[in-house]
Every structure is written in C-alpha cells, then in structure tokens.
Design an enzyme around this catalytic site. Structure first.
Site, PDB file in Angstrom:
ATOM      1  N   GLY A  28       0.811  -1.218   0.000  1.00 17.10           N
ATOM      2  CA  GLY A  28       0.000   0.000   0.000  1.00 17.10           C
ATOM      3  C   GLY A  28       0.841   1.264   0.000  1.00 17.10           C
ATOM      4  O   GLY A  28       2.037   1.234  -0.318  1.00 17.10           O
ATOM      5  N   LEU A  30       0.501   3.577  -2.134  1.00 18.99           N
ATOM      6  CA  LEU A  30       0.934   3.447  -3.533  1.00 18.99           C
ATOM      7  C   LEU A  30       1.488   4.760  -4.087  1.00 18.99           C
ATOM      8  O   LEU A  30       0.935   5.824  -3.851  1.00 18.99           O
ATOM      9  CB  LEU A  30      -0.243   2.974  -4.394  1.00 18.99           C
ATOM     10  CG  LEU A  30      -0.874   1.643  -3.974  1.00 18.99           C
ATOM     11  CD1 LEU A  30      -2.044   1.288  -4.890  1.00 18.99           C
ATOM     12  CD2 LEU A  30       0.140   0.511  -3.944  1.00 18.99           C
ATOM     13  N   GLY A  33       5.931   4.502  -8.483  1.00 19.08           N
ATOM     14  CA  GLY A  33       6.695   3.265  -8.688  1.00 19.08           C
ATOM     15  C   GLY A  33       5.734   2.082  -8.784  1.00 19.08           C
ATOM     16  O   GLY A  33       5.828   1.257  -9.700  1.00 19.08           O
ATOM     17  N   HIS A  34       4.784   2.007  -7.809  1.00 16.16           N
ATOM     18  CA  HIS A  34       3.785   0.929  -7.865  1.00 16.16           C
ATOM     19  C   HIS A  34       2.952   1.043  -9.137  1.00 16.16           C
ATOM     20  O   HIS A  34       2.642   0.057  -9.789  1.00 16.16           O
ATOM     21  CB  HIS A  34       2.820   1.023  -6.675  1.00 16.16           C
ATOM     22  CG  HIS A  34       3.455   0.814  -5.346  1.00 16.16           C
ATOM     23  ND1 HIS A  34       3.587   1.822  -4.415  1.00 16.16           N
ATOM     24  CD2 HIS A  34       4.003  -0.292  -4.784  1.00 16.16           C
ATOM     25  CE1 HIS A  34       4.176   1.348  -3.333  1.00 16.16           C
ATOM     26  NE2 HIS A  34       4.438   0.073  -3.526  1.00 16.16           N
ATOM     27  N   LYS A 145      12.878  -3.444  -9.516  1.00 17.51           N
ATOM     28  CA  LYS A 145      14.318  -3.713  -9.391  1.00 17.51           C
ATOM     29  C   LYS A 145      14.926  -2.971  -8.197  1.00 17.51           C
ATOM     30  O   LYS A 145      16.042  -3.246  -7.803  1.00 17.51           O
ATOM     31  CB  LYS A 145      15.040  -3.252 -10.660  1.00 17.51           C
ATOM     32  CG  LYS A 145      14.870  -4.183 -11.842  1.00 17.51           C
ATOM     33  CD  LYS A 145      15.696  -3.653 -12.998  1.00 17.51           C
ATOM     34  CE  LYS A 145      15.679  -4.581 -14.183  1.00 17.51           C
ATOM     35  NZ  LYS A 145      16.403  -3.994 -15.330  1.00 17.51           N
ATOM     36  N   LYS A 146      14.194  -2.002  -7.649  1.00 18.14           N
ATOM     37  CA  LYS A 146      14.746  -1.250  -6.517  1.00 18.14           C
ATOM     38  C   LYS A 146      15.036  -2.200  -5.356  1.00 18.14           C
ATOM     39  O   LYS A 146      16.059  -2.093  -4.697  1.00 18.14           O
ATOM     40  CB  LYS A 146      13.775  -0.165  -6.078  1.00 18.14           C
ATOM     41  CG  LYS A 146      14.278   0.576  -4.878  1.00 18.14           C
ATOM     42  CD  LYS A 146      13.539   1.862  -4.675  1.00 18.14           C
ATOM     43  CE  LYS A 146      13.818   2.391  -3.311  1.00 18.14           C
ATOM     44  NZ  LYS A 146      13.157   1.568  -2.281  1.00 18.14           N
ATOM     45  N   SER A 182       9.866   5.503  -3.017  1.00 15.91           N
ATOM     46  CA  SER A 182       9.663   4.509  -1.967  1.00 15.91           C
ATOM     47  C   SER A 182       8.556   5.023  -1.057  1.00 15.91           C
ATOM     48  O   SER A 182       8.446   6.239  -0.839  1.00 15.91           O
ATOM     49  CB  SER A 182      10.959   4.351  -1.162  1.00 15.91           C
ATOM     50  OG  SER A 182      10.682   3.815   0.114  1.00 15.91           O
TER      51      SER A 182
END
Ligand code: PAF
Length: 274
Positions: A28, A30, A33-34, A145-146, A182
């Site tokens: 969550g 969000l 990135g999400h 990929k983070k 993030s």
C-alpha cells in the site's frame, strides 16, 4: 473492480477470470513506482490483481510496522483508475494461522546486505509472497528492481519450488531529481530529500566510471563512498552479479551496484543494473 478481503472471496473471484493474470503485490501507500508495475501488469495480461497487505512477518522488532504509511482510500482509488479487476486487502488473520510452516531465505544470499541488516526479513517476505502467488494464481507477477535482493530471492523461490509463475523485473522509478521512489520517502523532510539524492548521485558516478573503462569494484566503491558523505550513515555499498555474488570487477550485463544509507529517519536503498 472487486475489493475482496478474505482468501475465500479471492479464490471465488479469481475463478471467474479466464486468461492470463498479472499480479502486483504491494504493502500500500501506492506511489508512481507501484503505478508503473500496475500499468505494465495491466498491459501484459488479460486481468489484473493487486494486493495491499502490510505483512507483519517481514518487519523486525522495533521496525516501523505500526507507523508504516497506510492510505487505504487513496490506494483503492488508484487501483480502480488503473483498471484492476480485483483488489485483495486481507487482514492478518486471513493470511496467517498460529504455528505455521515457514520458508527460510537461502543461507548466503538471504543473509548478506539487506538480510544482514534485517535478519529474518526475507523469511517473512518470502513466506507472504509464496502465499500471495498461490492465492492470486498469477501468470506473471511484477516486482521492482529497486528491491533487487528481494527480486532475486523471489525468483529463486519460484525456481526452487517449481512454481508456475513468471517473475517480471520492472525498472526503478525516480522523481524528477533522481530519488528512487519509496513509500518510506514520506518520512523525509525537504532538506533530507536533498541529501538523499547522494544515493542516486553515487550510482551515477559509478556508472560513469564503468562507462569510461574503470571496472575495479574497490576503486568504484571508494569513489561512491566519497559521494555519499551527505548521508547520516552508509550501511553498505556493494557490487555483485545478478546472483548476488560479490564481484571484484564489474561484468557488463551481469552487475548490480547497490547502496543502503540512513538519511534522517529512514534507511534508503538504491541500485543500478549494469
Ligand atoms: O516489496 C514489497 O512491497 C513487499 O516486500 C511485498 C513484495 C509486497 C511483500 O510483502
């Protein structure tokens, strides 16, 4: 979009879908990135399932489980707009029973870098991802990929357990200045956000060195450390291959350069795949 909160409801809703299922598991809060994982999953599959579950077993004692950002209403809206067919938002009781069978992260890859700093974190992460992959019946599951080590371990788990799902690695999304997105960035003040840019700057410097022919890991890591002086504490800088084995020399096409550092309250991670 169907919002389901029990495993039984999810299994029933999933049966009504025919064709490929793209799955994006999240905790969550969000962000873009999400959203990029969600968009890719939507594009590449007939149906999209997103899950939101702040998984307690991957947080260590004293970590930010209770304070982890939660924005249920906004998250539901985002998933709806992104065209999710099912949003799975289980409670802890739905996901766990007492005295469970557990999955352990592998002894080396699971206990270096992130695993060394957060022992047990990857056991809990793998445990919930195994459950979520089984529940969702995903054809493809999307991970950023983070969290490179997480991605490598999930890929290994699906291989070791012969799971019939394709793990898709998705590019890191950054803000306009280069900070990797993030959910924990909300903890950063404006000035800390500026200082946090030293992580991506150190990776850019490393890339530049590689591009100009410098492949020696120690030399690159030394230079990165000098760029990371604005961080409060540098936890690790590492140069590994795609299987997370330390590399003395960068191997083009098979290298990940990683950094973890504390800036203000949160610990931040970032990496680049070369
Ligand atoms: O990357 C995350 O957000 C979590 O580790 C995941 C994969 C959703 C499992 O809880």
């Amino acid at each position: 979009m169907k919002i389901v909160r029990t495993t039984a409801q999810l299994q029933k809703a999933k049966k009504e879908l025919s064709g490929s299922i793209g799955f994006v598991p999240t905790m969550g809060a969000l962000h873009h990135g999400h959203l990029s994982l969600i968009r890719q999953a939507k594009e590449e599959n007939d149906h999209l399932i997103v899950s939101i579950f702040v998984n307690p077993t991957q947080f260590l004692e004293g970590e930010d489980l209770d304070a982890y950002p939660r924005r249920e209403e906004a998250d539901i809206r985002i998933c709806e707009l992104a065209g999710a067919n099912i949003l799975f938002m289980p409670t802890i009781d739905q996901m766990y029973e007492k005295d469970e069978l557990c999955i352990g992260a592998p002894a080396i890859r699971g206990y270096i870098l992130e695993g060394q700093k957060r022992p047990g974190h990857f056991d809990g992460m793998l445990q919930v991802v195994m459950k979520l992959l089984n529940l969702s019946g995903a054809t493809r599951a999307y991970f950023g990929k983070k969290d490179a080590q997480q991605l490598a371990l999930i890929t290994q788990m699906t291989k070791n357990y012969f799971m019939d799902v394709q793990i898709v690695a998705c590019e890191i999304v950054r803000d306009e200045k280069g900070l990797a997105l993030s959910s924990r960035n909300v903890y950063l003040s404006e000035s800390e956000k500026e200082r946090a840019l030293c992580l991506s700057r150190s990776l850019k410097r490393a890339t530049k060195m590689v591009m100009s022919g410098e492949l020696d890991s120690d030399t690159i890591m030394k230079e990165m450390r000098s760029v990371l002086q604005e961080a409060d504490e540098v936890e690790y800088i590492a140069i590994v291959d795609r299987a997370f084995k330390a590399l003395k020399k960068v191997e083009l096409g098979n290298t990940i350069i990683l950094v973890a550092a504390q800036v203000g309250k949160p610990r931040l991670i970032d990496n680049i795949w070369i």
